[in-house]
Enzyme design. Structure first.
Site, PDB file in Angstrom:
ATOM      1  CG  MET A 205      12.050  26.756  83.044  1.00  0.00           C
ATOM      2  SD  MET A 205      12.752  27.845  81.826  1.00  0.00           S
ATOM      3  CE  MET A 205      11.283  28.581  81.192  1.00  0.00           C
TER       4      MET A 205
ATOM      5  N   GLY B 198       7.530  30.651  80.201  1.00  0.00           N
ATOM      6  CA  GLY B 198       7.324  30.776  81.634  1.00  0.00           C
ATOM      7  C   GLY B 198       6.589  32.037  82.032  1.00  0.00           C
ATOM      8  CD  GLN B 199       9.807  35.962  83.273  1.00  0.00           C
ATOM      9  OE1 GLN B 199       9.593  36.876  84.028  1.00  0.00           O
ATOM     10  NE2 GLN B 199      10.952  35.826  82.639  1.00  0.00           N
TER      11      GLN B 199
ATOM     12  CB  CYS C 245      12.853  31.679  81.764  1.00  0.00           C
ATOM     13  SG  CYS C 245      11.816  32.861  80.928  1.00  0.00           S
ATOM     14  CG  MET C 246      11.313  32.323  77.568  1.00  0.00           C
ATOM     15  SD  MET C 246      10.718  30.644  77.656  1.00  0.00           S
ATOM     16  CE  MET C 246      10.503  30.253  75.933  1.00  0.00           C
TER      17      MET C 246
ATOM     18  CE  LYS D 128       1.364  30.821  89.396  1.00  0.00           C
ATOM     19  NZ  LYS D 128       1.386  29.360  89.306  1.00  0.00           N
TER      20      LYS D 128
END
Lengths: 788, 111
Positions: A374, A411-412, A174-175, A85
């Site tokens: 997650m 995640g982000q 997500c968090m 990515k």
């Protein structure tokens, strides 16, 4: 300031000498790297656009375009390596269907309009809703990919200007459980350790996280550590076989979904029973507590946790629990029933394996790092399972020191830096402050120079409830930015229909490419992305990184900060962003920095981040970053002689929580006999909006299949490649079957990635959430499978 | 210790190499991918080479061919990065065209 490659080498070296307080962060770009891709004229630093690992990249520019990237060899996170990515970054900007102008819905079509028209419409919708229905009828839904500048600006606009706390970030999805876990155990958010632990530990515990695919660079650091030292052990606890259970994992435990609660308690049981607890540490640094049980699942609208006034989301502080202090003996009694045999019956992992894992973690001669994402956080008891893994590290004292510590992976790219630290959440203020706390409101009002009454003490709607409110009609106008909720919300069918119910509802979406959310919009605003704007983000290990704008956005696309400020001006709130002659980005950051200063969240000045390669980990005090918090000698907030002090808690002690096993919101039954779990693949970022436009990534994983166990498939008469219907009580999708490859699911479990808009698996998922953190559970609901 | 591993590697390598050469296609993530055996062009100079054959079912075996270049396989410049080759090098289904396959049609959405 534009620099050629050689200028950049000189400048960075020179700056290194001037900034001796950051010697480890200042390096020249090596000549061979700069020479490698001759297509580029100029190289500049930036963090990667994608995940929360926070890799440093060198961006190759030629004639105003990004033409190449290199993993930054001097970036401490990735040391020159990137995943596919990351290597695809140059192509994400140049998809053929990039939005180039604002578009307004007219019936079933969108027509291009000017920015002036778009902003006027947007502002008039905001004003109308506020006048008719009050400031709480509007909502902002931003993202863990929103930069610190944008997050801070929109938070200020909403909380200090409009006077509503209906502002959320997709980081809630997500968090939130990680955050609630940190607050309930340590009284303060974010990890105490850092990635340096990966080279310093000898035992890894990976819980319900396929981080070989989702955090590839971190995974490769773990693997390289194992290659260097055969004594290193990797334990991988997962609900299905995946790349994170492949070589070189030493112990693989496949457990039934949701039973991690029982496994973690059984491990604590073994540690306590076998005398592996570090009594001195426990006595000095820990208190024991129990909280409410039977707390529900949030599937109903306006659900209130515990049903008691004290725990009401709207009137009381978040993450509230009726905590009762207990002692070590009572905690031991609580653990009594959690024998490895009892846990084995629930989870399907042999009791001896649970013992073996617990002994590895408890072994006083070994160090221990636990990682999760997650699997823990998207869990109807997400806060609890976060607490339970901290229990293991607190019982053994393996925490907050080099090589020892729990590391909650993000995640982000800026779920930590923006959503959590800037507080772009319905209950939060910048710098780890809360709207419900009168002192915090006072501080915010002082920094923002607004009357304190302007800041509402009531938390706004959390993400799921925000979209339920839009469906019900309580929210009239919503601005969705840098995220794709009409693909990612659980039980998304309801929320997609809700958005298009009409009446006074008006949905504004800032996007770069057509997405499911853009298709549900009334007004689409074309945004700039990544190096088309200046930005700052914060990663998993508290590392804050900065990049400058390098290329222009296509057409009339504008960066989100500009959009926020222009909206503010039209709402007569332009004064919030009036910093006179000062450059806006710098002024915003310097103002934001005041929130965390002196409270353990100290950030360096803007100019330092602008120069430093690879960023710095907060708290940054007197020019020094902090690698291990809460530990004397590493953390400037721990006084001499204190040893370890969890200063987020008033008594300086972390909490070991007695959290029981409770069943999930929905379980397989005769009608719906399979567990459905959802997630990602390495090649695609979240909903694929960006990555599917890169041909190589699209060709690597062109669609989302469903992974089914070969035995289950045999019983259903299904072969690989067959098309099947996956159906739950809420909705259905059709896709092709995959039996092996990168994942192998156990009997009774199916896995579907969520990136594919043509396989909208969230039509099937359940919108149950953790009542404490309000984070939905995407990892388990009941489905049936049939051949079509 | 190392010699037998190399020997086994060579045998496996020849086997897989001939597989690639003879069949020209193999199973991948998707069920019927169209794959060739030729090297694919890099996305840009410095980007990791793409995998022109199935990678999923051969995971963990990359070095069998790519350590010494068996059957014409490119030799990896970083053999110590085994166990995570496929985080940078990915397979390709050449039958798949650009996304989105059809122009964005607002009329059809949302339902």
């Amino acid at each position: 300031m534009k620099l050629s490659r050689r200028d950049l080498l000189k400048t960075l070296t020179g700056a290194g000498a001037a900034l001796l307080s950051f010697p480890e962060a200042m390096f020249p770009i090596p000549e061979d790297v700069a020479e490698a891709a001759e297509t580029a004229e100029e190289w500049r630093k930036s963090p990667c656009r994608f995940c929360g690992v926070g890799c440093g990249v060198l961006v190759g520019l030629r004639q105003g375009k990004v033409v190449a990237v290199k993993g930054d060899p001097e970036a401490p996170v990735n040391r020159g390596l990137l995943c596919i990515k990351g290597y695809s970054l140059p192509k994400i900007l140049y998809g053929s269907d990039r939005y180039r102008a604002p578009q307004l819905r007219q019936g079933n079509k969108f027509v291009e309009i000017s920015w002036d028209q778009a902003l006027d419409i947007m502002a008039s919708k905001f004003k109308e809703a506020i006048e008719k229905h009050g400031p709480e009828s509007i909502a902002m839904y931003f993202s863990g990919q929103t930069t610190i500048f944008e997050g801070y600006a929109v938070n200020k606009l909403m909380k200090a200007g409009i006077g509503s706390n209906n502002i959320e970030s997709n980081a809630r999805l997500c968090m939130a459980s990680a955050v609630a876990g940190f607050y309930s155990t340590f009284g303060m958010d974010e990890p105490m350790g850092c990635y340096d632990d990966f080279e310093l530990t000898d035992t890894f515990f990976v819980w319900g996280s396929n981080f070989a695919e989702m955090h590839p660079i971190l995974y490769s650091r773990m693997v390289e550590r194992k290659h260097q030292d055969p004594n290193v052990k990797i334990v991988s606890l997962q609900t299905y076989l995946n790349r994170s259970t492949d070589e070189p994992a030493d112990i693989v435990a496949i457990f039934k979904p949701h039973t991690d609660l029982a496994i973690a308690n059984a491990m604590a049981h073994v540690i306590v029973k076998e005398g592996l607890a570090n009594d001195a540490f426990v006595q000095k640094c820990v208190v024991f507590k129990k909280g409410l049980t039977g707390i529900g699942y949030g599937v109903e609208d306006n659900f209130e946790y515990g049903g008691a006034a004290e725990t009401n989301w709207k009137t009381y502080r978040p993450f509230a629990d009726k905590a009762q202090t207990i002692d070590f003996e009572e905690y031991k009694k609580f653990l009594e029933p959690y024998t490895p045999e009892y846990a084995a019956k629930l989870c399907g992992v042999p009791a001896d394996t649970i013992r073996q894992i617990a002994r590895l973690l408890g072994d006083p001669k070994r160090k221990a790092v636990s990682c999760w994402t997650m699997g823990f956080n998207q869990h109807v008891r997400g806060t609890w399972i976060n607490n339970l893994v901290y229990n293991l590290h607190l019982l053994t004292g393996k925490i907050a020191e080099p090589g020892n510590g729990p590391l909650s992976l993000t995640g982000q790219p800026s779920a930590c830096g923006t959503s959590r630290e800037v507080g772009v959440l319905a209950h939060a203020l910048p710098g780890g402050k809360f709207v419900a706390n009168p002192e915090h409101r006072q501080k915010a009002a002082h920094i923002w120079n607004v009357p304190v009454e302007k800041i509402s003490p009531r938390p706004g709607y959390h993400a799921v409830e925000m979209f339920r409110a839009l469906d019900r009609g309580d929210i009239k106008v919503i601005w969705i930015n840098t995220t794709n909720p009409f693909q990612t919300l659980p039980n998304v069918g309801r929320y997609r229909r809700g958005a298009r119910k009409g009446s006074e509802r008006f949905v504004i979406v800032s996007e770069v490419y057509p997405s499911e959310t853009a298709r549900h919009a009334d007004l689409i605003l074309p945004s700039a992305m990544w190096v088309e704007k200046e930005g700052m983000v914060g990663n998993t290990e508290r590392r804050t990184q900065h990049w400058f704008k390098m290329v222009n956005a296509p057409g009339q696309a504008k960066d989100d900060l500009w959009q926020i400020v222009e909206l503010a001006k039209r709402l007569d709130l332009g004064r919030l962003f009036d910093y006179g002659e000062a450059p806006l980005h710098k002024a915003l950051f310097e103002e934001y920095r005041q929130f965390g200063e002196g409270s353990g969240k100290d950030l360096a000045p803007y100019d330092v981040y602008a120069k430093v390669r690879g960023g710095l980990r907060w708290p940054v005090v007197e020019g020094r970053e902090t690698r291990w918090r809460y530990r004397e000698g590493f953390d400037p907030y721990v006084k001499k002689g204190d040893g370890v002090r969890f200063y987020g808690q008033p008594d300086g002690r972390a909490v070991i929580w007695a959290r029981p096993y409770e069943p999930p919101a929905e379980q397989p039954d005769e009608q719906y006999p399979f567990w459905l779990t959802t997630g990602r693949v390495l090649e695609h970022w979240h909903t694929g909006t960006i990555t599917r436009r890169v041909l190589e990534l699209h060709r690597a994983v062109p669609f989302a299949p469903v992974w089914i166990n070969p035995e289950d498939a045999g019983l259903l008469g299904i072969k690989a490649g067959n098309r099947v219907r996956i159906q739950s009580r809420r909705g259905e999708v059709i896709t092709k079957v995959q039996l092996d490859g990168r994942n192998k699911v156990p009997k009774g479990v199916v896995f579907v990635p969520f990136f594919d808009e043509n396989v909208l698996i969230n039509l099937v998922t359940l919108d149950a959430y953790d009542p404490i953190s309000k984070q939905p559970d995407y990892k388990k609901c009941a489905v049936r499978i049939e051949k079509v | 210790m190392i010699k037998p591993i190399i020997a086994i590697g060579c045998v496996l390598g020849v086997l897989f190499g001939s597989l690639v050469l003879l069949s020209g296609s193999a199973r991948a993530e998707q069920v019927d991918p169209q794959q060739g055996s030729k090297r694919l062009p890099r996305v840009y100079e410095g980007a990791p080479p793409l995998i022109p054959h199935d990678a999923e079912t051969r995971k963990g075996m990359c070095l069998a061919c790519h350590e010494f270049g068996i059957a014409g396989a490119p030799i990896t410049p970083h053999p110590t990065r085994n166990d995570f080759c496929i985080q940078c090098h990915v397979g390709q289904d050449l039958s798949v065209q650009t996304f989105p396959p059809i122009p964005f049609q607002e009329e059809n959405r949302p339902k």
